[in-house]
Design a protein around this motif. Structure first.
Motif, PDB file in Angstrom:
ATOM      1  N   LEU A  90     -14.552   8.218 -26.755  1.00 31.82           N
ATOM      2  CA  LEU A  90     -13.478   8.358 -25.768  1.00 31.82           C
ATOM      3  C   LEU A  90     -12.155   7.808 -26.318  1.00 31.82           C
ATOM      4  CD1 LEU A  90     -15.418   7.318 -22.550  1.00 31.82           C
ATOM      5  CD2 LEU A  90     -14.455   9.574 -23.013  1.00 31.82           C
ATOM      6  N   VAL A  91     -12.227   6.660 -26.977  1.00 31.14           N
ATOM      7  CA  VAL A  91     -11.013   6.077 -27.558  1.00 31.14           C
ATOM      8  C   VAL A  91     -10.419   7.027 -28.596  1.00 31.14           C
ATOM      9  CG1 VAL A  91     -10.118   4.161 -28.946  1.00 31.14           C
ATOM     10  CG2 VAL A  91     -11.747   3.711 -27.091  1.00 31.14           C
ATOM     11  N   ALA A  92     -11.278   7.587 -29.432  1.00 28.60           N
ATOM     12  CA  ALA A  92     -10.807   8.529 -30.456  1.00 28.60           C
ATOM     13  C   ALA A  92     -10.217   9.782 -29.816  1.00 28.60           C
ATOM     14  CB  ALA A  92     -11.956   8.894 -31.394  1.00 28.60           C
ATOM     15  N   ALA A  93     -10.846  10.259 -28.728  1.00 29.69           N
ATOM     16  CA  ALA A  93     -10.352  11.466 -28.049  1.00 29.69           C
ATOM     17  C   ALA A  93      -8.954  11.245 -27.486  1.00 29.69           C
ATOM     18  CB  ALA A  93     -11.316  11.864 -26.932  1.00 29.69           C
ATOM     19  N   ALA A  94      -8.646  10.004 -27.116  1.00 29.10           N
ATOM     20  CA  ALA A  94      -7.304   9.679 -26.604  1.00 29.10           C
ATOM     21  C   ALA A  94      -6.308   9.437 -27.732  1.00 29.10           C
ATOM     22  CB  ALA A  94      -7.380   8.454 -25.702  1.00 29.10           C
ATOM     23  N   ASP A 100       6.558   7.595 -25.955  1.00 29.23           N
ATOM     24  CA  ASP A 100       6.469   8.938 -25.373  1.00 29.23           C
ATOM     25  C   ASP A 100       5.546   8.858 -24.151  1.00 29.23           C
ATOM     26  OD1 ASP A 100       5.982  11.619 -24.693  1.00 29.23           O
ATOM     27  OD2 ASP A 100       6.108  12.301 -26.764  1.00 29.23           O
ATOM     28  N   ALA A 101       6.134   8.638 -22.990  1.00 27.44           N
ATOM     29  CA  ALA A 101       5.338   8.411 -21.776  1.00 27.44           C
ATOM     30  C   ALA A 101       4.496   9.620 -21.417  1.00 27.44           C
ATOM     31  CB  ALA A 101       6.255   8.046 -20.611  1.00 27.44           C
ATOM     32  N   ARG A 102       5.060  10.808 -21.570  1.00 29.39           N
ATOM     33  CA  ARG A 102       4.314  12.021 -21.214  1.00 29.39           C
ATOM     34  C   ARG A 102       3.088  12.208 -22.105  1.00 29.39           C
ATOM     35  NH1 ARG A 102       5.675  16.437 -18.246  1.00 29.39           N
ATOM     36  NH2 ARG A 102       7.824  15.696 -18.090  1.00 29.39           N
ATOM     37  N   ASP A 103       3.275  11.970 -23.402  1.00 33.53           N
ATOM     38  CA  ASP A 103       2.157  12.126 -24.334  1.00 33.53           C
ATOM     39  C   ASP A 103       1.086  11.070 -24.073  1.00 33.53           C
ATOM     40  OD1 ASP A 103       1.054  13.426 -26.800  1.00 33.53           O
ATOM     41  OD2 ASP A 103       1.232  11.376 -27.566  1.00 33.53           O
ATOM     42  N   ALA A 104       1.510   9.841 -23.765  1.00 27.84           N
ATOM     43  CA  ALA A 104       0.542   8.781 -23.474  1.00 27.84           C
ATOM     44  C   ALA A 104      -0.269   9.115 -22.223  1.00 27.84           C
ATOM     45  CB  ALA A 104       1.265   7.447 -23.295  1.00 27.84           C
ATOM     46  N   TRP A 105       0.410   9.615 -21.177  1.00 24.25           N
ATOM     47  CA  TRP A 105      -0.302   9.996 -19.960  1.00 24.25           C
ATOM     48  C   TRP A 105      -1.272  11.137 -20.219  1.00 24.25           C
ATOM     49  CZ3 TRP A 105      -1.937   8.195 -15.648  1.00 24.25           C
ATOM     50  CH2 TRP A 105      -2.386   9.057 -14.646  1.00 24.25           C
ATOM     51  N   SER A 106      -0.892  12.063 -21.079  1.00 24.25           N
ATOM     52  CA  SER A 106      -1.781  13.175 -21.430  1.00 24.25           C
ATOM     53  C   SER A 106      -3.059  12.643 -22.087  1.00 24.25           C
ATOM     54  CB  SER A 106      -1.057  14.139 -22.377  1.00 24.25           C
ATOM     55  OG  SER A 106      -1.918  15.173 -22.793  1.00 24.25           O
ATOM     56  N   LEU A 148       0.827  -1.206   0.000  1.00 23.74           N
ATOM     57  CA  LEU A 148       0.000   0.000   0.000  1.00 23.74           C
ATOM     58  C   LEU A 148       0.862   1.258   0.000  1.00 23.74           C
ATOM     59  CD1 LEU A 148      -2.726  -1.119   2.564  1.00 23.74           C
ATOM     60  CD2 LEU A 148      -3.118  -0.650   0.151  1.00 23.74           C
ATOM     61  N   GLU A 149       1.916   1.255   0.789  1.00 23.89           N
ATOM     62  CA  GLU A 149       2.749   2.451   0.894  1.00 23.89           C
ATOM     63  C   GLU A 149       3.495   2.733  -0.408  1.00 23.89           C
ATOM     64  OE1 GLU A 149       3.695   5.893   2.247  1.00 23.89           O
ATOM     65  OE2 GLU A 149       2.396   4.516   3.368  1.00 23.89           O
ATOM     66  N   HIS A 150       3.962   1.681  -1.081  1.00 24.26           N
ATOM     67  CA  HIS A 150       4.615   1.926  -2.362  1.00 24.26           C
ATOM     68  C   HIS A 150       3.596   2.400  -3.398  1.00 24.26           C
ATOM     69  CE1 HIS A 150       7.693   1.897  -5.381  1.00 24.26           C
ATOM     70  NE2 HIS A 150       6.948   1.134  -6.160  1.00 24.26           N
ATOM     71  N   GLY A 151       2.350   1.927  -3.270  1.00 27.38           N
ATOM     72  CA  GLY A 151       1.294   2.446  -4.138  1.00 27.38           C
ATOM     73  C   GLY A 151       1.125   3.943  -3.948  1.00 27.38           C
ATOM     74  N   ARG A 152       1.208   4.362  -2.703  1.00 32.11           N
ATOM     75  CA  ARG A 152       1.104   5.802  -2.423  1.00 32.11           C
ATOM     76  C   ARG A 152       2.264   6.556  -3.066  1.00 32.11           C
ATOM     77  NH1 ARG A 152      -0.857   8.008   3.403  1.00 32.11           N
ATOM     78  NH2 ARG A 152      -1.305  10.149   2.791  1.00 32.11           N
ATOM     79  N   LYS A 153       3.453   6.007  -2.989  1.00 29.15           N
ATOM     80  CA  LYS A 153       4.632   6.618  -3.607  1.00 29.15           C
ATOM     81  C   LYS A 153       4.457   6.711  -5.127  1.00 29.15           C
ATOM     82  CE  LYS A 153       9.540   5.522  -4.448  1.00 29.15           C
ATOM     83  NZ  LYS A 153      10.095   6.872  -4.315  1.00 29.15           N
ATOM     84  N   PHE A 154       3.980   5.624  -5.733  1.00 27.91           N
ATOM     85  CA  PHE A 154       3.751   5.599  -7.176  1.00 27.91           C
ATOM     86  C   PHE A 154       2.833   6.738  -7.602  1.00 27.91           C
ATOM     87  CE2 PHE A 154       0.340   3.634 -10.025  1.00 27.91           C
ATOM     88  CZ  PHE A 154       0.844   4.174 -11.196  1.00 27.91           C
ATOM     89  N   TYR A 155       1.702   6.855  -6.943  1.00 29.14           N
ATOM     90  CA  TYR A 155       0.743   7.886  -7.358  1.00 29.14           C
ATOM     91  C   TYR A 155       1.261   9.292  -7.064  1.00 29.14           C
ATOM     92  CZ  TYR A 155      -2.678   4.345  -8.549  1.00 29.14           C
ATOM     93  OH  TYR A 155      -3.320   3.296  -9.155  1.00 29.14           O
ATOM     94  N   HIS A 156       2.054   9.439  -6.036  1.00 31.28           N
ATOM     95  CA  HIS A 156       2.646  10.738  -5.750  1.00 31.28           C
ATOM     96  C   HIS A 156       3.594  11.165  -6.860  1.00 31.28           C
ATOM     97  CE1 HIS A 156       1.710  12.686  -1.868  1.00 31.28           C
ATOM     98  NE2 HIS A 156       1.168  11.508  -1.573  1.00 31.28           N
ATOM     99  N   GLU A 157       4.316  10.225  -7.401  1.00 27.49           N
ATOM    100  CA  GLU A 157       5.319  10.559  -8.405  1.00 27.49           C
ATOM    101  C   GLU A 157       4.769  10.574  -9.821  1.00 27.49           C
ATOM    102  OE1 GLU A 157       8.517   7.828  -7.754  1.00 27.49           O
ATOM    103  OE2 GLU A 157       9.055   8.694  -5.802  1.00 27.49           O
ATOM    104  N   LEU A 158       3.629   9.917 -10.048  1.00 24.52           N
ATOM    105  CA  LEU A 158       3.069   9.840 -11.392  1.00 24.52           C
ATOM    106  C   LEU A 158       2.595  11.192 -11.902  1.00 24.52           C
ATOM    107  CD1 LEU A 158       2.166   8.135 -13.833  1.00 24.52           C
ATOM    108  CD2 LEU A 158       0.033   7.655 -12.600  1.00 24.52           C
ATOM    109  N   SER A 159       1.821  11.924 -11.077  1.00 22.54           N
ATOM    110  CA  SER A 159       1.292  13.225 -11.512  1.00 22.54           C
ATOM    111  C   SER A 159       0.706  13.959 -10.309  1.00 22.54           C
ATOM    112  CB  SER A 159       0.196  13.035 -12.564  1.00 22.54           C
ATOM    113  OG  SER A 159      -1.008  12.551 -11.968  1.00 22.54           O
ATOM    114  N   PRO A 160       0.546  15.265 -10.399  1.00 22.59           N
ATOM    115  CA  PRO A 160      -0.093  16.006  -9.301  1.00 22.59           C
ATOM    116  C   PRO A 160      -1.517  15.531  -9.041  1.00 22.59           C
ATOM    117  CG  PRO A 160       1.023  17.511 -10.803  1.00 22.59           C
ATOM    118  CD  PRO A 160       1.040  16.162 -11.458  1.00 22.59           C
ATOM    119  N   GLU A 161      -2.218  15.170 -10.121  1.00 17.22           N
ATOM    120  CA  GLU A 161      -3.607  14.725  -9.973  1.00 17.22           C
ATOM    121  C   GLU A 161      -3.691  13.418  -9.187  1.00 17.22           C
ATOM    122  OE1 GLU A 161      -3.217  17.055 -13.813  1.00 17.22           O
ATOM    123  OE2 GLU A 161      -2.122  15.418 -12.852  1.00 17.22           O
ATOM    124  N   THR A 162      -2.808  12.484  -9.505  1.00 18.81           N
ATOM    125  CA  THR A 162      -2.856  11.199  -8.806  1.00 18.81           C
ATOM    126  C   THR A 162      -2.352  11.323  -7.370  1.00 18.81           C
ATOM    127  OG1 THR A 162      -0.735  10.630  -9.845  1.00 18.81           O
ATOM    128  CG2 THR A 162      -2.723   9.761 -10.870  1.00 18.81           C
TER     129      THR A 162
END
Length: 567
Positions: free
Chosen positions: A532-536, A509-515, A289-303
């Motif tokens: 939704l698929v097309a929008a992504a 391109d990880a940043r573009d994929a996350w966007s 659980l704690e590493h999950g918290r670390k993951f989401y903290h580092e992934l993006s401000p939203e997560t």
């Protein structure tokens, strides 16, 4: 608000009856679109409070199916919910027939009205008793599986608690675990057959009452399919057979060689991907659980904001316990703008998937928490499964924190598992089409259908008497969706096809994929699945290109792995 602090009192049907009456009166008197929207909002708020209370009861019963108080509450909710549905359909009819409809569509979204039209096709007061009976049978199925107390290695274990042994590298122990698991289904086989037979006939009866030839079309309407139909899904079936089954067969043949097992594989050997053992997360449940918290903290401000909210409000129940319902899910408590994650940690890689898959659902719910109408906070279910399955792949750069020296094993098994899952999930869907097109079949005939489909979709499976139940072609009975949510399972396959596209995009391109992922999540339920698929910026799963392309790119990656290091 913490989950433990959320109040519960029995949701009263009379409250929804009164709220519906108030809405119908105010809506009929509305002279302007502002008046009509205000009436609708008041009604939506009342429904949200009611449904949130129902969700609390369902969650609490999942946490302990032996709790007599919540067992009675869920039985009561199962009984009244079809009546609530009838009241809601009356309100929907008023919205659809409103002289202000064009203006309302501008304010509330045209998709809301399309979804309401579909829902109208799936209900009539004439089927209320059928829905009540269906609810009772589904609850019985869930309680039956949760009741398992299976003697194994000197202890009584639930189905979830057997899971680690079913993946053990010791061949003899693993086989014993699969046989122990199978013994529960064999012992309860007659009732499992009866339950599904009753459910099939009830659903067929509902379809006939609503004017349909069989349950298939009604099932699609109940799943709120708003941009594709059974013909589109059949094309997907055929594309899976063409593009994915050969790849999956090759992967299982290579697995058989790695572990020294005969091909085709029995279920126990299918469960072992590497001779040295499957990847297992390191550390305690708290570490995971704690590493999950670390993951989401580092992934993006939203997560980061999302995961702190989940922890601070104790919106998890993830440890496996006696009496706890099996499986896992994410529910949304709309009134409190709070997702809730339910799961059963069992010491396998599944535990990490809770922090990625189920939390992917929860993140999407958190992002959409302020959208109104509330129904548009969530898209149709195949889109919801993109949220979760794609999040599993976005977590790849953080997997070492969970798996340590076994990280390469995890990468291989995760990607190979994503590919090999698609034929199984598609077979589940094909099975259900056959069942509901031929509702007169006997239980034995349904088992025969499953065995025939295995030859097409899963030719790597060996049937025989080595493992009772599984070797007899009855494994479909352990798939709860077949009983409880007909036609849901193909949603996972469609979503996996999209999620694999996110995986491929992130490699380049990880940043573009996350966007693209954030855009899809932020649109929530305001667009259809294909929109939704097309929008992504991704390809629809209904054309052959999507499956062909993801299979090719995934195989290229899998072939590049130095397997001498992870045998």
């Amino acid at each position: 608000m913490k989950f433990s602090e959320m109040p519960y009192s029995r949701p009263q049907l009379s409250e929804i009856e009164a709220a519906t009456s108030r809405f119908m009166e105010a809506f009929a008197a509305a002279e302007t679109v502002d008046d009509a929207v205000a009436a609708y909002r008041a009604y939506a708020d009342a429904l949200a409070a009611f449904m949130t209370t129902c969700s609390i009861a369902q969650i609490c019963m999942s946490i302990d199916t032996r709790d007599e108080f919540y067992e009675a509450e869920v039985a009561y909710i199962d009984e009244i919910m079809p009546n609530v549905e009838a009241l809601m359909h009356g309100a929907m009819s008023a919205l659809l027939a409103s002289p202000l409809r064009a203006q309302l569509e501008e304010r509330l979204g045209s998709l809301l009205f399309l979804n309401y039209e579909i829902m109208q096709k799936s209900f009539s007061p004439e089927i209320v008793e059928n829905l009540q009976a269906e609810n009772k049978l589904c609850t019985e199925y869930s309680k039956l599986l949760a009741s398992a107390q299976i003697p194994f290695e000197g202890e009584l274990r639930t189905l979830s608690q057997l899971a680690p042994f079913k993946q053990d590298a010791d061949d003899a122990l693993r086989l014993r675990a699969w046989k122990a698991d199978a013994s529960f289904y064999v012992e309860n086989g007659s009732r499992l057959d009866e339950l599904y037979d009753e459910l099939t006939r009830i659903r067929h009866d509902m379809a006939k009452k609503l004017g349909y030839e069989n349950y298939v079309k009604l099932g699609y309407y109940r799943m709120q399919r708003n941009c594709y139909d059974a013909e589109d899904v059949e094309r997907f079936h055929q594309a899976v057979i063409k593009h994915i089954v050969p790849v999956a067969t090759r992967l299982y043949r290579e697995q058989a060689e790695r572990i020294g097992a005969p091909f085709p594989l029995n279920y126990a050997d299918m469960a072992l991907m590497f001779r040295s053992g499957n990847p297992m997360p390191k550390g305690t449940p708290d570490d995971i659980l704690e590493h999950g918290r670390k993951f989401y903290h580092e992934l993006s401000p939203e997560t980061a904001e999302f995961i702190d909210f989940m922890f601070e409000n104790e919106l998890f129940d993830v440890l496996s316990r006696t009496g706890k319902s099996g499986g896992g899910y994410c529910d949304t408590l709309v009134q409190y703008k709070s997702p809730f994650i339910f799961a059963n940690f069992n010491g396998t890689s599944h535990d990490v998937e809770v922090m990625t898959h189920e939390a992917g659902h929860a993140f999407a719910a958190y992002v959409a928490r302020d959208i109104f109408p509330y129904e548009l906070q969530s898209p149709s279910l195949e889109s919801c499964e993109i949220h979760s399955m794609a999040m599993e792949f976005f977590a790849w750069p953080w997997q070492e924190g969970w798996f340590g020296e076994q990280t390469d094993k995890f990468y291989y098994s995760h990607l190979a598992g994503a590919l090999t899952f698609i034929p199984y999930g598609t077979m589940v869907d094909h099975f259900q089409h056959i069942v509901y097109e031929r509702p007169e079949m006997t239980p034995a005939e349904r088992h025969d259908v499953w065995k025939e489909l295995l030859k097409t979709y899963m030719p790597w499976v060996a049937l025989g008497d080595e493992i009772p139940f599984y070797g007899e072609g009855k494994a479909w009975q352990r798939q709860s969706h077949i009983y409880q949510r007909p036609f849901y399972y193909i949603d996972y396959c469609l979503a996996q096809t999209v999620a694999l596209q996110f995986w491929a995009a992130a490699r380049h391109d990880a940043r573009d994929a996350w966007s693209g992922y954030l855009k899809l999540v932020s649109l929530a339920g305001t667009r259809t699945f294909t929109e939704l698929v097309a929008a992504a910026g991704l390809e629809s799963p209904f054309g052959e290109e999507a499956l062909s392309n993801v299979a090719r790119e995934a195989v290229q990656w899998l072939d590049s792995v130095d397997m001498t290091k992870i045998k």
